[in-house]
Design a protein around this motif. Structure first.
Motif, PDB file in Angstrom:
ATOM      1  N   LEU A   1       0.840  -1.196   0.000  1.00  0.00           N
ATOM      2  CA  LEU A   1       0.000   0.000   0.000  1.00  0.00           C
ATOM      3  C   LEU A   1       0.876   1.247   0.000  1.00  0.00           C
ATOM      4  O   LEU A   1       1.718   1.421   0.891  1.00  0.00           O
ATOM      5  CB  LEU A   1      -0.911  -0.020   1.233  1.00  0.00           C
ATOM      6  N   ASN A   2       0.698   2.106  -0.993  1.00  0.00           N
ATOM      7  CA  ASN A   2       1.356   3.413  -1.029  1.00  0.00           C
ATOM      8  C   ASN A   2       0.434   4.453  -0.407  1.00  0.00           C
ATOM      9  O   ASN A   2      -0.756   4.526  -0.757  1.00  0.00           O
ATOM     10  CB  ASN A   2       1.704   3.813  -2.461  1.00  0.00           C
ATOM     11  N   ILE A   3       0.972   5.273   0.497  1.00  0.00           N
ATOM     12  CA  ILE A   3       0.168   6.234   1.245  1.00  0.00           C
ATOM     13  C   ILE A   3       0.802   7.616   1.109  1.00  0.00           C
ATOM     14  O   ILE A   3       1.990   7.791   1.408  1.00  0.00           O
ATOM     15  CB  ILE A   3       0.094   5.851   2.741  1.00  0.00           C
ATOM     16  N   THR A   4       0.022   8.590   0.645  1.00  0.00           N
ATOM     17  CA  THR A   4       0.547   9.949   0.582  1.00  0.00           C
ATOM     18  C   THR A   4       0.600  10.535   1.987  1.00  0.00           C
ATOM     19  O   THR A   4      -0.092  10.072   2.905  1.00  0.00           O
ATOM     20  CB  THR A   4      -0.343  10.843  -0.298  1.00  0.00           C
ATOM     21  N   ASN A   5       1.416  11.584   2.164  1.00  0.00           N
ATOM     22  CA  ASN A   5       1.581  12.184   3.490  1.00  0.00           C
ATOM     23  C   ASN A   5       0.261  12.658   4.078  1.00  0.00           C
ATOM     24  O   ASN A   5       0.030  12.540   5.280  1.00  0.00           O
ATOM     25  CB  ASN A   5       2.570  13.363   3.413  1.00  0.00           C
ATOM     26  N   SER A   6      -0.619  13.181   3.225  1.00  0.00           N
ATOM     27  CA  SER A   6      -1.888  13.699   3.732  1.00  0.00           C
ATOM     28  C   SER A   6      -2.845  12.592   4.166  1.00  0.00           C
ATOM     29  O   SER A   6      -3.868  12.866   4.793  1.00  0.00           O
ATOM     30  CB  SER A   6      -2.561  14.578   2.670  1.00  0.00           C
ATOM     31  N   SER A   7      -2.514  11.317   3.813  1.00  0.00           N
ATOM     32  CA  SER A   7      -3.376  10.193   4.200  1.00  0.00           C
ATOM     33  C   SER A   7      -2.773   9.326   5.299  1.00  0.00           C
ATOM     34  O   SER A   7      -3.389   8.350   5.715  1.00  0.00           O
ATOM     35  CB  SER A   7      -3.669   9.314   2.972  1.00  0.00           C
ATOM     36  N   ILE A   8      -1.580   9.679   5.749  1.00  0.00           N
ATOM     37  CA  ILE A   8      -0.918   8.862   6.759  1.00  0.00           C
ATOM     38  C   ILE A   8      -1.723   8.799   8.053  1.00  0.00           C
ATOM     39  O   ILE A   8      -1.912   7.721   8.638  1.00  0.00           O
ATOM     40  CB  ILE A   8       0.514   9.374   7.021  1.00  0.00           C
ATOM     41  N   ASN A   9      -2.209   9.939   8.514  1.00  0.00           N
ATOM     42  CA  ASN A   9      -2.999   9.942   9.759  1.00  0.00           C
ATOM     43  C   ASN A   9      -4.269   9.122   9.613  1.00  0.00           C
ATOM     44  O   ASN A   9      -4.697   8.448  10.560  1.00  0.00           O
ATOM     45  CB  ASN A   9      -3.327  11.382  10.171  1.00  0.00           C
ATOM     46  N   THR A  10      -4.881   9.173   8.429  1.00  0.00           N
ATOM     47  CA  THR A  10      -6.076   8.358   8.185  1.00  0.00           C
ATOM     48  C   THR A  10      -5.744   6.879   8.287  1.00  0.00           C
ATOM     49  O   THR A  10      -6.471   6.091   8.905  1.00  0.00           O
ATOM     50  CB  THR A  10      -6.665   8.675   6.797  1.00  0.00           C
ATOM     51  N   TYR A  11      -4.622   6.489   7.669  1.00  0.00           N
ATOM     52  CA  TYR A  11      -4.214   5.084   7.727  1.00  0.00           C
ATOM     53  C   TYR A  11      -3.930   4.655   9.156  1.00  0.00           C
ATOM     54  O   TYR A  11      -4.378   3.582   9.597  1.00  0.00           O
ATOM     55  CB  TYR A  11      -2.981   4.851   6.854  1.00  0.00           C
ATOM     56  N   LEU A  12      -3.194   5.479   9.889  1.00  0.00           N
ATOM     57  CA  LEU A  12      -2.859   5.122  11.266  1.00  0.00           C
ATOM     58  C   LEU A  12      -4.111   5.016  12.130  1.00  0.00           C
ATOM     59  O   LEU A  12      -4.208   4.136  12.992  1.00  0.00           O
ATOM     60  CB  LEU A  12      -1.898   6.159  11.854  1.00  0.00           C
ATOM     61  N   GLY A  13      -5.096   5.901  11.885  1.00  0.00           N
ATOM     62  CA  GLY A  13      -6.352   5.820  12.632  1.00  0.00           C
ATOM     63  C   GLY A  13      -7.116   4.553  12.299  1.00  0.00           C
ATOM     64  O   GLY A  13      -7.644   3.881  13.194  1.00  0.00           O
ATOM     65  N   ASP A  14      -7.159   4.196  11.008  1.00  0.00           N
ATOM     66  CA  ASP A  14      -7.841   2.960  10.598  1.00  0.00           C
ATOM     67  C   ASP A  14      -7.118   1.743  11.154  1.00  0.00           C
ATOM     68  O   ASP A  14      -7.737   0.736  11.510  1.00  0.00           O
ATOM     69  CB  ASP A  14      -7.908   2.870   9.071  1.00  0.00           C
TER      70      ASP A  14
END
Length: 254
Positions: A47-60
């Motif tokens: 999974l590639n994650i942009t910086n603006s989506s990192i917090n979303t991924y960590l929360g999920d």
């Protein structure tokens, strides 16, 4: 002037939204066969994650009880599915683990999503000789991309099949991308076969032979004997235990 500023603001908002994303870039499916008709499947999603989506991924990642469909919606890919099914039965021992961030840099980060489960009835087995067992892979278990020309491995996808140690490949089609057979066209001392993107799977077939050791044959004989006569053996054990109690009682109180 106002309209120009509004247009610029909308373009900036669209750009920030476009860069806020999570994308699956690679899928690796490994089918681990054993000396039974079941197999363990391990699927790795890069999974590639942009910086603006990192917090979303960590929360999920910290959320509890997120299902596969929940993760698929969060990523918006439609790619997180079980690529191996259990013919005529359900799977067991299912786990789904989103991994920690890796390779974090100015552009974003990566993570590995790991899906693992047990499939049943993925092979059929026949005793074809003394301690010789012929296993045939059930191609109906494969659940990859379906196109107009049939089922095939989609782009950025790899499928691996691990066979039991000591097993001999009898037949496999299509020819694996790795490893190559020897000059006789035989796969010797091979424990894993791999196919890469674009391989057609519509006519996939594979069979292999497992030779059972003498010790395993003896053990399995008594296991089958016990399974076939469980009630009788239990009754005999109860009778013997009762006779022992009576004997001890007679000795003590005689």
């Amino acid at each position: 002037m106002r309209n120009a500023l509004l247009l610029i603001a909308l373009l900036c908002l669209g750009a920030s939204t476009a860069f806020a994303s999570m994308n699956i870039t690679y899928t690796d499916t490994t089918i681990i066969l054993n000396n039974s008709t079941s197999a363990k499947v391990v699927e790795l999603y890069t999974l590639n994650i942009t910086n603006s989506s990192i917090n979303t991924y960590l929360g999920d990642r910290q959320a509890i009880n997120l299902s596969i469909s929940d993760w698929d919606r969060a990523i918006g890919s439609g790619l997180i599915i079980q690529h191996v099914l259990s013919p005529n039965s359900s799977i067991s021992d299912f786990t789904f683990l989103p991994g920690p961030l890796m390779n974090q840099n100015a552009a974003g980060a990566q993570a590995i999503l790991t899906m693992a489960y047990i499939v049943h009835n993925i092979t059929t087995v026949q005793n074809v000789g003394p301690r010789k067992f012929d296993y045939i892979f059930n191609s109906a278990a494969l659940n990859f991309e379906h196109t107009a020309s049939g089922e095939s491995l989609p782009p950025n996808t790899r499928m691996n099949i691990d066979i039991p140690k000591g097993a001999l490949i009898e037949y496999v089609y299509p020819t694996p991308d790795y490893p190559y057979p020897n000059y006789l066209g035989i796969y010797s001392n091979v424990t894993e076969l791999s196919w890469y993107e674009g391989e057609p799977l519509t006519e996939f077939s594979m069979s292999y032979v497992v030779y059972e050791s003498m010790q395993a044959e003896v053990v399995n004989f008594f296991v089958r004997l016990y399974q076939g006569y469980t009630q009788q053996i239990s009754l005999v054990a109860i009778i013997l235990a009762g006779m022992l109690v009576i004997y001890v009682y007679a000795k003590v109180f005689a």
